[in-house]
Design a protein around this motif. Structure first.
Motif, PDB file in Angstrom:
ATOM      1  N   LYS A 116       9.014   3.435  -2.289  1.00  0.00           N
ATOM      2  CA  LYS A 116       9.906   2.627  -3.160  1.00  0.00           C
ATOM      3  C   LYS A 116      11.376   2.737  -2.632  1.00  0.00           C
ATOM      4  O   LYS A 116      12.166   1.861  -2.591  1.00  0.00           O
ATOM      5  CB  LYS A 116       9.728   2.925  -4.641  1.00  0.00           C
ATOM      6  N   ILE A 119       6.905   6.712  -4.746  1.00  0.00           N
ATOM      7  CA  ILE A 119       8.232   6.812  -5.154  1.00  0.00           C
ATOM      8  C   ILE A 119       9.155   6.870  -3.949  1.00  0.00           C
ATOM      9  O   ILE A 119      10.229   6.308  -3.845  1.00  0.00           O
ATOM     10  CB  ILE A 119       8.448   8.063  -6.266  1.00  0.00           C
ATOM     11  N   MET A 164       8.745   0.535 -10.740  1.00  0.00           N
ATOM     12  CA  MET A 164       7.385   0.936 -10.391  1.00  0.00           C
ATOM     13  C   MET A 164       6.169   0.277 -10.578  1.00  0.00           C
ATOM     14  O   MET A 164       5.436  -0.190  -9.825  1.00  0.00           O
ATOM     15  CB  MET A 164       7.187   2.481 -10.555  1.00  0.00           C
ATOM     16  N   LYS A 191       1.593   9.240  -6.809  1.00  0.00           N
ATOM     17  CA  LYS A 191       2.747   8.777  -7.624  1.00  0.00           C
ATOM     18  C   LYS A 191       4.143   8.949  -6.676  1.00  0.00           C
ATOM     19  O   LYS A 191       5.118   8.390  -6.514  1.00  0.00           O
ATOM     20  CB  LYS A 191       3.042   9.148  -9.011  1.00  0.00           C
TER      21      LYS A 191
END
Length: 129
Positions: free
Chosen positions: A71, A68, A6, A64
Motif C-alpha cells: 500500500k 501495508i 486499507m 497485514k
C-alpha cells in the motif's frame, strides 16, 4: 491526495498476491486499461520478475504487514504523480464486490466468542446436564 484506506485496497492486494497481475482477467478484470496494468507492473515488477515486496505478498497474501508495505508503494507512486489515482480508482471500481448476507436465521454468531473457559451455547433448547 486523499489517503488510501486499507479496507479499500486490501482486496486488490490479496488478488495481486494470489494471482499476480497477469491472471486478473480470470476474475473479471478483463476491462482494466493497459495504462493501469503498466502502472502496477512498474511498481511491483523489474525485468519481468516480481520485486521483493510482491514475492513476499505472494507467499502470504493475507499478511497485514506485507499489505501495508505494498500500500505504501502505491501511495508513494500517487504522491509522486497524482494522475495515477485514476488508475487506482479504476482497479478499485473493477474489483469483485464481496458481501455477506445472513437472512432468516436467529442463531448467528458474527465474530469470535471468548467465554474465558466457560460453557458456550448457541441455539434453542440446548441443555447441559
Amino acid at each position: 491526495m486523499e489517503p488510501i484506506t486499507m479496507s479499500v485496497i486490501t482486496p486488490f492486494l490479496i488478488e495481486l498476491g494470489k494471482k499476480g497481475i497477469e491472471k486478473f482477467s480470470e476474475k473479471g478484470f478483463e476491462s482494466i486499461s493497459e495504462s493501469t496494468i503498466n502502472w502496477i507492473k512498474s511498481l511491483f515488477f523489474k525485468d519481468g520478475e516480481p520485486k521483493k515486496v510482491l514475492r513476499e505478498l505472494q507467499l502470504n497474501p493475507e499478511n497485514k504487514e506485507k499489505q501495508i508495505v505494498a500500500k505504501a508503494i502505491l501511495e508513494n507512486s500517487i504522491e509522486d504523480n497524482p494522475e495515477f489515482m485514476t488508475n487506482l480508482n479504476e482497479l478499485i471500481e473493477k474489483l469483485p464486490k464481496v458481501e455477506n448476507t445472513i437472512t432468516n436465521s436467529k442463531n448467528v454468531i458474527a465474530g469470535n466468542v471468548n467465554t474465558g473457559g466457560g460453557n458456550f451455547i448457541n441455539g434453542d433448547s440446548n441443555q447441559i446436564s
